[in-house]
Design a protein around this motif. Sequence first.
Motif, PDB file in Angstrom:
ATOM      1  N   ASP A 255      48.458 -17.691 -32.559  1.00 23.25           N
ATOM      2  CA  ASP A 255      47.492 -18.793 -32.481  1.00 23.25           C
ATOM      3  C   ASP A 255      46.077 -18.426 -32.902  1.00 23.25           C
ATOM      4  O   ASP A 255      45.404 -19.205 -33.566  1.00 23.25           O
ATOM      5  CB  ASP A 255      47.442 -19.360 -31.050  1.00 23.25           C
ATOM      6  CG  ASP A 255      48.255 -20.650 -30.953  1.00 23.25           C
ATOM      7  OD1 ASP A 255      49.064 -20.907 -31.863  1.00 23.25           O
ATOM      8  OD2 ASP A 255      48.068 -21.396 -29.969  1.00 23.25           O
TER       9      ASP A 255
ATOM     10  N   ARG B  77      54.754 -34.740 -31.854  1.00 26.09           N
ATOM     11  CA  ARG B  77      54.648 -33.321 -32.190  1.00 26.09           C
ATOM     12  C   ARG B  77      56.058 -32.815 -32.460  1.00 26.09           C
ATOM     13  O   ARG B  77      56.950 -32.933 -31.621  1.00 26.09           O
ATOM     14  CB  ARG B  77      54.002 -32.529 -31.054  1.00 26.09           C
ATOM     15  CG  ARG B  77      53.764 -31.082 -31.457  1.00 26.09           C
ATOM     16  CD  ARG B  77      52.454 -30.551 -30.964  1.00 26.09           C
ATOM     17  NE  ARG B  77      52.186 -29.221 -31.485  1.00 26.09           N
ATOM     18  CZ  ARG B  77      51.613 -28.256 -30.795  1.00 26.09           C
ATOM     19  NH1 ARG B  77      51.255 -28.482 -29.552  1.00 26.09           N
ATOM     20  NH2 ARG B  77      51.384 -27.082 -31.341  1.00 26.09           N
TER      21      ARG B  77
ATOM     22  N   TYR C  45      55.192 -32.334 -23.207  1.00 28.91           N
ATOM     23  CA  TYR C  45      54.787 -31.101 -23.880  1.00 28.91           C
ATOM     24  C   TYR C  45      55.611 -29.920 -23.399  1.00 28.91           C
ATOM     25  O   TYR C  45      55.877 -29.770 -22.202  1.00 28.91           O
ATOM     26  CB  TYR C  45      53.295 -30.813 -23.616  1.00 28.91           C
ATOM     27  CG  TYR C  45      52.850 -29.508 -24.256  1.00 28.91           C
ATOM     28  CD1 TYR C  45      52.486 -29.466 -25.597  1.00 28.91           C
ATOM     29  CD2 TYR C  45      52.841 -28.314 -23.527  1.00 28.91           C
ATOM     30  CE1 TYR C  45      52.113 -28.267 -26.198  1.00 28.91           C
ATOM     31  CE2 TYR C  45      52.467 -27.118 -24.117  1.00 28.91           C
ATOM     32  CZ  TYR C  45      52.102 -27.099 -25.454  1.00 28.91           C
ATOM     33  OH  TYR C  45      51.740 -25.921 -26.057  1.00 28.91           O
TER      34      TYR C  45
ATOM     35  N   LYS D  17      53.589 -24.360 -35.615  1.00 29.98           N
ATOM     36  CA  LYS D  17      52.501 -23.948 -36.510  1.00 29.98           C
ATOM     37  C   LYS D  17      52.924 -22.753 -37.353  1.00 29.98           C
ATOM     38  O   LYS D  17      52.597 -22.671 -38.534  1.00 29.98           O
ATOM     39  CB  LYS D  17      51.246 -23.608 -35.696  1.00 29.98           C
ATOM     40  CG  LYS D  17      50.623 -24.820 -35.038  1.00 29.98           C
ATOM     41  CD  LYS D  17      49.301 -24.502 -34.356  1.00 29.98           C
ATOM     42  CE  LYS D  17      49.520 -23.842 -33.017  1.00 29.98           C
ATOM     43  NZ  LYS D  17      48.315 -23.903 -32.139  1.00 29.98           N
TER      44      LYS D  17
HETATM   45  N1  ARG Z   1      48.220 -23.487 -28.372  1.00 28.13           N
HETATM   46  C1  ARG Z   1      48.801 -24.613 -27.762  1.00 28.13           C
HETATM   47  C2  ARG Z   1      49.784 -25.296 -28.709  1.00 28.13           C
HETATM   48  O1  ARG Z   1      49.680 -25.133 -29.882  1.00 28.13           O
HETATM   49  C3  ARG Z   1      47.760 -25.581 -27.375  1.00 28.13           C
HETATM   50  C4  ARG Z   1      48.195 -26.521 -26.328  1.00 28.13           C
HETATM   51  C5  ARG Z   1      48.319 -25.795 -25.054  1.00 28.13           C
HETATM   52  N2  ARG Z   1      48.756 -26.651 -24.012  1.00 28.13           N
HETATM   53  C6  ARG Z   1      49.338 -26.191 -22.893  1.00 28.13           C
HETATM   54  N3  ARG Z   1      49.719 -27.064 -22.038  1.00 28.13           N
HETATM   55  N4  ARG Z   1      49.506 -24.906 -22.680  1.00 28.13           N
HETATM   56  O2  ARG Z   1      50.662 -25.960 -28.257  1.00 28.13           O
END
Ligand code: ARG
Length: 430
Positions: A22, A231, A317, A325
């Motif tokens: 990241d 996403r 999520y 990515k």
């Molecule tokens: N680096 C994370 C991603 O790309 C950002 C979002 C992080 N969110 C979380 N709930 N840890 O997904």
Amino acid sequence: MKLWSKGFEPDKMIEEFTVGADRELDLKLAKYDVQGSMAHIKMLESIGLLTKDELTTLLAALEDIAQMIERGEFTIEPGVEDVHSQVEFLLTQRLGDTGKKIHSGRSRNDQVLVDLKLFMRDELKKTAESVQHLFDRLQHLSEEHKDVLMPGYTHLQIAMPSSFGLWFGAYAEALVDDMQFVAAAYNIANQNPLGSAAGYGSSFPLNRTMTTELLGFETMHYNVVAAQMSRGKTERAVGMAIAAIASTLGRFAMDVCMWMCQNFSFISFPDELTTGSSIMPHKKNPDVFEIMRGKCNRLQSIPNEIALLTANLPLGYNRDLQLLKDIIFPATAELRSCLEMCDFMLAHIRVKDNILDDPKYNYLFTVEDVNRLALNGMPFREAYRTVGMQVQNGEYTPTKSVHHTHEGSIGNLCNDKIAKKMQAVMNRIR
Ligand code: ARG
């Protein structure tokens, strides 16, 4: 120090493992992260969650960060997790408590989503531009060499006359279909997810229409859960667009390698665009097109990689999504480098004239001769048999003239109509 720090620091190994690539990849998102934040705080001010002064100070600080990014001076420091944290840290460093207010009504989940949408929208636009250049080049070559004949093959056996006009023009038209995927991906990416927060919305009265307009999105993902679901779905659409173009380009690269082979020798490139061998002094190899073929073949696995990465993820999520990515970022860049390289090479391509004078291509003309007899009144089946017997008995001599006039054939390429189709699909990307 983490945005979510609650008085204990996570284990170093855990941190490195979860942050992964990241810190490097997120640099590509930095400018979009700032754009997203600017839209978000303007909206926060409009609903009374920031004062006018706070907004002005925050916007100025964000503008500074934007310029830092532009100058290439923005980095994600060790110990900082991602771009979202880095921007917020810079703001709090400079502005103290005002900096900390920026995150009201959002989560990194919708923040990264909005960054990605803006990023992919731009990447697809750039891809479309590169495709347009290659398309124009192919169409130009098609017109330039429209009268130069070459063998057409089926089963890799000589079949019927073809032409360089057809060959170049075919790949141009194939790119039009690929662009339908790009346009679809673009329209999927062109929707605002901001305001979905962690994936379930917020009790602040967010004005999502306002951020949609500020960020120039065509529409928004209305349902906050659908926004979060996008996403992976968006990346998959982008991956399909990449794979579509890669399949056309990879196939073209194969043709080039084959036509460059001495057994064909239909095309060549200036020496300085070919590569040598460490042992065989005569070599002028098509390495560029071999690498292109390999890269394009690999790029075609992107939709599969994404399908596997996201298969059966529970709703909402999940951190797995971060790995999208790793797949998409290098892929868009790699595809563009292939498109640009192909265009560069084609600026120097040489095609061979009079290929069909070689008697080994005589049989390409049998269908022409059958059709000629049929046009003169002989039933087609009889004409077919007549020429067939001539071939069988070794008595066939071709009349080497080609007269194709229908749409899309050697003598009537319709490149102007193909260009119109391309224009129509390109118009869907803006
Ligand atoms: N680096 C994370 C991603 O790309 C950002 C979002 C992080 N969110 C979380 N709930 N840890 O997904």
